[in-house]
Enzyme design. Structure first.
Site, mmCIF file in Angstrom:
data_model
loop_
_atom_site.group_PDB
_atom_site.id
_atom_site.type_symbol
_atom_site.label_atom_id
_atom_site.label_comp_id
_atom_site.label_asym_id
_atom_site.label_seq_id
_atom_site.Cartn_x
_atom_site.Cartn_y
_atom_site.Cartn_z
ATOM 1 N N CYS A 45 0.886 -1.206 -0.078
ATOM 2 C CA CYS A 45 -0.053 0.006 -0.134
ATOM 3 C C CYS A 45 0.775 1.235 -0.122
ATOM 4 C CB CYS A 45 -0.829 0.047 1.259
ATOM 5 S SG CYS A 45 -2.137 1.226 1.498
ATOM 6 N N CYS A 124 -6.171 -9.959 -3.544
ATOM 7 C CA CYS A 124 -5.189 -10.076 -4.212
ATOM 8 C C CYS A 124 -4.204 -11.120 -4.137
ATOM 9 C CB CYS A 124 -4.202 -8.499 -4.132
ATOM 10 S SG CYS A 124 -4.922 -7.177 -4.809
#
Length: 142
Positions: A45, A124
């Site tokens: 992230c 993911c």
């Protein structure tokens, strides 16, 4: 990380917006351990400001954005199966909807709930759809 199949990297500086290498160096350390252990999959992230024209990043956020940029470079050069996730504002007060938009190399919204973002990170891990890609992810909330 022994026995793990993947990693999710979420590093930040909280309210310290000064110059730092914490996110890039921390990511480098995690990626080095992953490579040493044969772990190939990583979801990371970073700031959505990496998807912006750098001249439009608010000046007070430039130092942190620069380290996110270094983190992004480390990730791309790792040789691992990475997903670079660049969310907009992460909201505490919006629910899990599992209804969000994922776009490659762009961002189409201004907010995502922390729950939907977490859902996307976990999603993911079980697909190769976004491997070696940079994605923006955002939700729509009433």
């Amino acid at each position: 990380m022994e026995g793990q199949d993947a990693a999710i990297i979420i590093l930040g500086t909280r309210s310290d917006l000064g110059p730092t290498t914490m996110m890039s160096e921390g990511s480098r350390n995690i990626l080095d351990v992953m490579k040493a252990r044969g772990i190939r999959k990583v979801v990371a992230c970073m700031s959505a400001f990496l998807l912006w024209d750098r001249a439009k990043v608010p000046p007070r956020l430039v130092p942190v954005t620069e380290d996110h940029d270094r983190m992004y470079t480390v990730l791309k050069e790792s040789g691992l199966d990475y997903v670079a996730v660049m969310p907009p504002h992460i909201a505490d007060d919006h629910p899990l909807t599992e209804n969000y938009t994922v776009t490659e190399n762009m961002l189409k919204g201004r907010v995502i709930s922390k729950y939907d973002l977490g859902h996307f990170f976990v999603k993911c891990l079980s697909t190769t759809e976004w491997d070696r890609k940079t994605v923006g992810v955002c939700g729509e909330y009433s």
